[in-house]
Design a protein around this motif. Structure first.
Motif, PDB file in Angstrom:
ATOM      1  N   ALA B 266       0.781  -1.136  -0.100  1.00 40.32           N
ATOM      2  CA  ALA B 266       0.091  -0.063  -0.084  1.00 40.32           C
ATOM      3  C   ALA B 266       0.912   1.267  -0.067  1.00 40.32           C
ATOM      4  O   ALA B 266       0.574   2.224  -0.903  1.00 40.32           O
ATOM      5  N   GLY B 269       2.250   2.189  -3.547  1.00 43.85           N
ATOM      6  CA  GLY B 269       1.101   2.769  -4.495  1.00 43.85           C
ATOM      7  C   GLY B 269       0.559   1.449  -5.230  1.00 43.85           C
ATOM      8  O   GLY B 269      -0.038   1.971  -6.150  1.00 43.85           O
ATOM      9  N   LEU B 270       1.077   0.287  -4.814  1.00 45.37           N
ATOM     10  CA  LEU B 270       0.320  -0.804  -5.558  1.00 45.37           C
ATOM     11  C   LEU B 270      -1.131  -1.079  -5.465  1.00 45.37           C
ATOM     12  O   LEU B 270      -1.719  -0.583  -4.266  1.00 45.37           O
ATOM     13  N   ASP B 271      -1.798  -1.615  -6.535  1.00 43.82           N
ATOM     14  CA  ASP B 271      -3.339  -1.841  -6.357  1.00 43.82           C
ATOM     15  C   ASP B 271      -3.328  -3.369  -6.020  1.00 43.82           C
ATOM     16  O   ASP B 271      -2.457  -3.846  -5.954  1.00 43.82           O
ATOM     17  N   MET B 272      -4.764  -3.876  -5.690  1.00 42.20           N
ATOM     18  CA  MET B 272      -4.914  -5.179  -5.484  1.00 42.20           C
ATOM     19  C   MET B 272      -4.419  -6.241  -6.202  1.00 42.20           C
ATOM     20  O   MET B 272      -3.734  -7.185  -5.821  1.00 42.20           O
ATOM     21  N   VAL B 273      -4.558  -6.014  -7.488  1.00 40.33           N
ATOM     22  CA  VAL B 273      -4.148  -7.169  -8.495  1.00 40.33           C
ATOM     23  C   VAL B 273      -2.573  -7.147  -8.466  1.00 40.33           C
ATOM     24  O   VAL B 273      -2.075  -8.395  -8.510  1.00 40.33           O
ATOM     25  N   GLU B 274      -2.069  -6.000  -8.406  1.00 35.65           N
ATOM     26  CA  GLU B 274      -0.408  -6.128  -8.323  1.00 35.65           C
ATOM     27  C   GLU B 274       0.041  -6.722  -6.904  1.00 35.65           C
ATOM     28  O   GLU B 274       1.044  -7.619  -6.911  1.00 35.65           O
ATOM     29  N   MET B 276      -1.396  -8.930  -5.148  1.00 34.76           N
ATOM     30  CA  MET B 276      -1.619 -10.363  -5.298  1.00 34.76           C
ATOM     31  C   MET B 276      -0.513 -11.023  -6.017  1.00 34.76           C
ATOM     32  O   MET B 276      -0.386 -12.270  -5.910  1.00 34.76           O
ATOM     33  N   GLN B 277       0.410 -10.386  -6.906  1.00 36.66           N
ATOM     34  CA  GLN B 277       1.597 -10.874  -7.309  1.00 36.66           C
ATOM     35  C   GLN B 277       2.852 -10.744  -6.474  1.00 36.66           C
ATOM     36  O   GLN B 277       4.128 -11.199  -7.114  1.00 36.66           O
ATOM     37  N   ILE B 278       2.904 -10.152  -5.412  1.00 34.12           N
ATOM     38  CA  ILE B 278       3.851 -10.246  -4.681  1.00 34.12           C
ATOM     39  C   ILE B 278       4.500 -11.716  -4.400  1.00 34.12           C
ATOM     40  O   ILE B 278       3.850 -12.557  -4.314  1.00 34.12           O
ATOM     41  N   GLU B 295      -4.143 -14.696  -2.313  1.00 34.15           N
ATOM     42  CA  GLU B 295      -4.857 -13.906  -3.112  1.00 34.15           C
ATOM     43  C   GLU B 295      -6.439 -13.463  -2.487  1.00 34.15           C
ATOM     44  O   GLU B 295      -6.761 -12.223  -2.707  1.00 34.15           O
ATOM     45  N   SER B 299      -7.973  -9.743  -1.153  1.00 36.28           N
ATOM     46  CA  SER B 299      -9.365  -9.080  -1.175  1.00 36.28           C
ATOM     47  C   SER B 299      -9.976  -8.808   0.100  1.00 36.28           C
ATOM     48  O   SER B 299     -10.634  -7.731   0.314  1.00 36.28           O
ATOM     49  N   PHE B 302      -7.051  -5.852   1.912  1.00 32.98           N
ATOM     50  CA  PHE B 302      -6.039  -4.664   1.338  1.00 32.98           C
ATOM     51  C   PHE B 302      -6.802  -3.208   1.479  1.00 32.98           C
ATOM     52  O   PHE B 302      -6.150  -2.330   1.800  1.00 32.98           O
ATOM     53  N   GLU B 306      -4.929   0.358   2.259  1.00 27.02           N
ATOM     54  CA  GLU B 306      -4.667   1.478   1.394  1.00 27.02           C
ATOM     55  C   GLU B 306      -5.249   2.749   1.773  1.00 27.02           C
ATOM     56  O   GLU B 306      -4.794   3.830   1.838  1.00 27.02           O
TER      57      GLU B 306
END
Ligand SMILES: [Zn+2]
Lengths: 267, 314
Positions: B266, B269-274, B276-278, B295, B299, B302, B306
């Motif tokens: 957060a 500045g990542l959004d949720m889909v990003e 999820m790829q951590i 994942e 949902s 997050f 943020e």
């Protein structure tokens, strides 16, 4: 390796724009696309949402990233990445199955053709991104999302709290000049009009401008955008040099106005 | 003749001498209790997510022998599961089932209740409230996830509210401790005779903790509390019987990592889909039901991270 989770469909072919076929089905679209999701809905959506364009084709450069399964049907996260395509004018987002298919239109302007946000889903459906380049051609991508459903026809959660009217139009925002990111959250119920006794109440558009009024990006929202819409935009590195204004209004005439500070968060 | 799925299956059976994998005549969980302490048995579920193969048997259920019959801890994901459970327990203990306890309101832990509705089903008041609120939508979603295994399953709320820290049934006494953090109300039970802690979903072992109703700070306090009891054995909500306290340490470590990873995402500045790829550390990527549960956690959680990272600007 987690990227395998995401259901971007990538067709390994250079986009070829089909010309109008003489024998197309009556009332069918001008261009018939071999739809990987085979929902039978795509032709209808081409006509209804995109105005039946003459140039449209699947394009693997349009990446739609979303979880395979919607954990929360009120807030399904999605990222559209069309940065491999230059000169993007508009990105239209829509679903095949749902009471209101059209989610939003993004006009990236000065921003990169990339957008992250959330939307309400009513049932399992493909979600499509149609990217229009400045030459008028449309490039199509999508992802399939499974869902338990119900996100469109339920009242907004905001009404469970007393202060939603005070919160209406409140903006949380931050800019990351180094990475070119801008994020905003606008407090708004975004009522679809599908819940009993609750009329449509939605933000219609959000404009991003420089302090001099220069337009930088625009989002036109429709009912399926989630409650308290949350958007992430990306600009080229080094492009963000000053505060940015975000403004908009809803269908009841409420104005949204905020300035995103250049330094981002106060920390 | 109209071919339904059922008639196709019957025809298939008739045509072949040997049974075929796809033509199983009947869905069965094949529950096999394993004794883990004196008078205490456990039915260990798989560490996967719900699917059509496991039929929702992803959860641990336990039962203790008392002079009045068995006390069952959590009732499983479906009516079919609970019917098998009751049969297995009754074969082992002539007095049958004395009572059931629900650790919390998640569907795999209480959807077997209807099979025991003639017995006391103990739970915390808040658990009952949550079952009444969400039971139907849980059941609907479980039909979507495991299909026919759910046939005939109806959500039945617990019928007996726990009002003290002591529950004694048939001469066997248990400490009943109201904790929380995995959900709004998580009941931890200590079997006093054997020093075994039945943690519900406050502890997971080699299976990713789930967070749909999580309050991470409260959850970590609950884990500290359970650790302070120094239990001789732990029946975690998911994963194997634990005699070393690994489930407490591992659950705690995962929650700490999750908290830090979401804070960082957060702040960047990542959004949720990003988010999820951590990339996950190997020790957490190796847990059961990954990366699906991570994942899901994005949902669930997050939004709060943020909000903390984005200041109000008007
Ligand atoms: Zn649980």
């Amino acid at each position: 390796m987690q990227k395998t989770l995401f259901a971007a469909f990538l067709i390994a072919a250079t986009p070829v724009f089909a010309a109008d076929k003489p024998n197309r089905i009556i009332d069918g679209p001008k261009v018939v696309i071999d739809d990987p999701y085979k929902t039978g809905m795509l032709g209808y959506l081409q006509k209804e949402i995109l105005g039946d364009p003459e140039q449209i084709a699947l394009d693997p450069r349009v990446k739609v990233l979303a979880p395979h399964s919607a954990e929360d049907s009120f807030h399904v996260p999605i990222t559209i990445d069309a940065r491999e395509i230059g000169d993007v004018e508009r990105i239209a987002l829509f679903v095949d199955y749902g009471p209101i298919p059209h989610i939003l239109d993004y006009y990236p302007g000065e921003a990169e053709p990339w957008l992250s946000f959330r939307f309400k889903i009513d049932q399992a459906t493909p979600v499509r991104a149609a990217v229009q380049t400045k030459d008028g051609a449309w490039h199509l991508g999508g992802a399939a999302i499974d869902a338990a459903g119900g996100g469109c026809a339920a009242p907004a959660a905001a009404y469970a709290s007393d202060d939603w009217e005070e919160r209406l139009g409140k903006v949380r925002a931050r800019m990351w000049p180094n990475s070119g990111r801008v994020r905003v959250i606008v407090d708004h119920p975004m009522d679809t009009g599908l819940a009993d006794g609750i009329p449509v109440f939605t933000i219609q558009a959000l404009d991003f401008k420089g302090l001099d009024g220069k337009k930088m990006a625009r989002i036109e929202l429709h009912e399926p955008v989630n409650e308290d819409p949350t958007f992430s935009l990306r600009f080229a590195q080094g492009a963000l040099k000053a505060p940015m204004q975000v403004s908009g209004r809803d269908n009841n005439g409420n104005e949204i106005e905020a300035t995103i500070p250049y330094n981002g968060a106060i920390r | 003749m109209t071919l339904t799925r059922r008639t196709v299956l019957a025809t298939g059976l008739a045509a072949t001498a040997a049974p075929r994998a796809w033509a199983k005549p009947r869905l069965e969980y094949g529950l096999k209790p394993v004794q883990v302490a004196d008078g205490l048995w456990m039915l260990e579920g798989s560490t996967e997510y719900f699917n059509f193969e496991n039929g929702g048997n992803i959860v641990n259920v336990a039962f203790a022998e008392t002079d009045a019959g068995a006390v069952i801890f959590d009732s499983g994901p479906s009516r079919r599961y609970a019917e098998e459970l009751r049969k297995v327990v009754t074969e082992m203990m002539p007095r049958g089932v004395a009572a059931v306890v629900n650790s919390h309101h998640h569907p795999d832990h209480f959807l077997g209740n209807q099979v025991f509705s003639d017995k006391p089903i103990h739970a915390l008041e808040e658990t009952k409230k949550q079952v009444v609120l969400h039971g139907d939508s849980y059941a609907d979603n479980m039909y979507r996830l495991i299909g026919d295994w759910m046939r005939g399953t109806e959500p039945v709320p617990p019928n007996t509210m726990l009002t003290s820290n002591d529950l004694t049934i048939g001469g066997r006494s248990f400490s009943t401790v109201p904790l929380g953090g995995h959900t709004q109300a998580d009941l931890m039970i200590l079997d006093r005779a054997t020093g075994t802690a039945l943690t519900g979903d406050l502890a997971f072992l080699d299976r990713t903790p789930t967070t749909p109703d999580a309050d991470l700070p409260r959850w970590r306090e609950s884990l500290d509390y359970i650790a302070s009891l120094d239990p001789k054995g732990i029946v975690p909500g998911h994963g194997s019987f634990d005699t070393e306290g690994r489930s407490l340490v591992q659950t705690r470590a995962y929650l700490d990592w999750l908290d830090g990873a979401l804070t960082d995402a957060a702040e960047e500045g990542l959004d949720m889909v990003e988010a999820m790829q951590i990339e996950m550390p190997d020790e957490f990527a190796a847990l059961g039901a990954q990366p699906h549960e991570f994942e899901r956690s994005i949902s669930h959680l997050f939004g709060d991270y943020e909000k903390a990272a984005l200041p109000e600007v008007n």
